[in-house]
Enzyme design. Sequence first.
Site, short mmCIF file in Angstrom:
data_model
loop_
_atom_site.label_atom_id
_atom_site.label_comp_id
_atom_site.label_asym_id
_atom_site.label_seq_id
_atom_site.Cartn_x
_atom_site.Cartn_y
_atom_site.Cartn_z
N MET A 60 48.61 43.34 36.56
CA MET A 60 47.64 43.41 37.32
C MET A 60 46.20 43.97 36.71
O MET A 60 45.12 43.73 37.09
CB MET A 60 47.90 44.53 38.35
N LEU A 76 40.56 42.99 43.75
CA LEU A 76 41.86 43.08 44.35
C LEU A 76 41.82 42.83 45.77
O LEU A 76 42.90 42.38 46.12
CB LEU A 76 42.08 44.70 44.16
N LEU A 82 47.74 39.49 47.28
CA LEU A 82 48.20 40.89 47.22
C LEU A 82 48.01 41.63 48.49
O LEU A 82 48.67 42.24 48.92
CB LEU A 82 47.14 41.43 46.20
N ARG A 149 44.75 40.45 36.26
CA ARG A 149 44.47 39.77 37.45
C ARG A 149 43.35 40.31 38.05
O ARG A 149 42.23 39.46 38.61
CB ARG A 149 45.38 39.57 38.69
N TYR A 150 43.09 41.52 38.07
CA TYR A 150 41.84 42.09 38.51
C TYR A 150 40.81 43.26 37.63
O TYR A 150 39.86 43.57 38.17
CB TYR A 150 42.16 43.09 39.74
N HIS A 265 56.75 50.14 43.56
CA HIS A 265 55.40 49.70 44.56
C HIS A 265 56.35 49.05 45.54
O HIS A 265 56.95 48.18 45.48
CB HIS A 265 54.86 48.75 43.87
N ASP A 342 52.29 53.25 31.73
CA ASP A 342 51.43 54.34 32.60
C ASP A 342 50.15 53.61 33.11
O ASP A 342 49.66 52.65 32.43
CB ASP A 342 50.98 55.55 31.84
N GLU A 345 49.52 54.56 39.23
CA GLU A 345 50.46 54.91 39.97
C GLU A 345 51.46 56.21 39.33
O GLU A 345 51.86 56.61 40.03
CB GLU A 345 51.44 53.73 40.31
N GLU A 349 49.35 59.07 40.91
CA GLU A 349 50.10 59.05 42.19
C GLU A 349 51.28 60.17 42.03
O GLU A 349 51.72 60.64 42.92
CB GLU A 349 50.44 57.72 42.76
#
Length: 433
Positions: A60, A76, A82, A149-150, A265, A342, A345, A349
């Site tokens: 990602m 995103l 997604l 992807r983003y 996730h 890492d 998230e 988070e």
Amino acid sequence: MSVQRPLQALTKRASPSHLQHKPRIWQSHRTFATPGTVVPPVTQNNTSSKGPTAMVFMNMGGPATTDEVSGFLSRLFADADLIPLGPLQNYLGPLISRRRTPKIKKQYANIGGGSPIRKWSEYQAEEMCKILDQTNPETAPHKPYVAFRYANPLTEEMYGRLLEDGFGKGRGGRAVAFTQYPQYSCSTTGSSLNELWKWRQRLESPKRNENIGAAEAEGSIKWSVIDRWPTHSGLVDAFAENITAALETYPEEIRDSVVLIYSAHSLPMSVVNRGDPYPAEVAATVWAVQQRLGHKNAYRLSWQSQVGPSAWLGAQTSDTVNNFVKKGQKDLVLIPIAFTSDHIETLFEIDQEVIHEANELGAEGRVRRAESLNGSPTFIKALANLAGTHLANDEVCSRQMGLRCPGCKSERCLESKRFFMGQGVQGNAALTL
């Protein structure tokens, strides 16, 4: 919470690799970059029979600086694989990304000013390729690439580099799309493969690009896919090592009473009910790790990064931890089981939200997190073993890759799967229907 939100499931048939026997693999009988028909570019290594081989790590991604957050969020929220927003995607996506940008910038500032995922992805890919050059000389040299992807490097940037480095454009060459999501979901691996297929069509297909001649089309890049690996023994070993190290920070007399909280996730329930294989594959990873650890500690699997008012797969990681702490079970180890390095998230988070909330409830520092895989030598050897087997067996993809979710109606998903599976000799074309 974090921004890399919904995961949407895509296909791949879970050959019970979660169990004892090996998954069925599509075999390819093609050859790559045949020297007799094309002129090898300077990047070719003529001492290997099939080299060079591009090893493309797909993930990602994440913004490397806070200035990149806006573009990251825009891409995103524009991705319907997604975050499906229906017919208003083009309107709601930019609106949501603009509103979330200030908050997410602060989160990235709190973890050092950007995501470390590019650093770790490039390191892992480079180290893996060094091993492959020794273990698989017939496909050497192995060249590392990263396609996010983003965030940079985006898929189109990676594809441009492939062409510049001597792959494709009539010169052939082999590339392996290696997902860095061990467990398959259409919002992660599926979305990345759809994006890769889109740029392949634009840059190498005469049907989409009138500047591509017959010779160039014949000598286009030949792709294969490592689309999932939830119970690979090396992956399991790497997780088990880090969990054991975390457990050893507790006094020996209470070590076996520490509860392990595996966190992955989450997915919207609409995706789960469509038949996404991700929850089952995550559970398979957890069970394999528990077996490797000897089931010495009780455990739970929880889910993080939910966003929005719709129903998501639970229980939520934050709620799970808080409920245990309130009941007096303060000794907990959190394990990010679906991440290979890492990023926000884990660093924000889990470390700065979940563990901070637990301490406010009286956990007294007894809720901890196992290290992410990052530069683990065991993990990098696992990547090389997985990729080396894929190359040596001339695999195209897993058999599971061809099976769409029962409720999938995406024509793009169908065409993408047909393309990647069509790179080799298939035994059952109906699997993509």
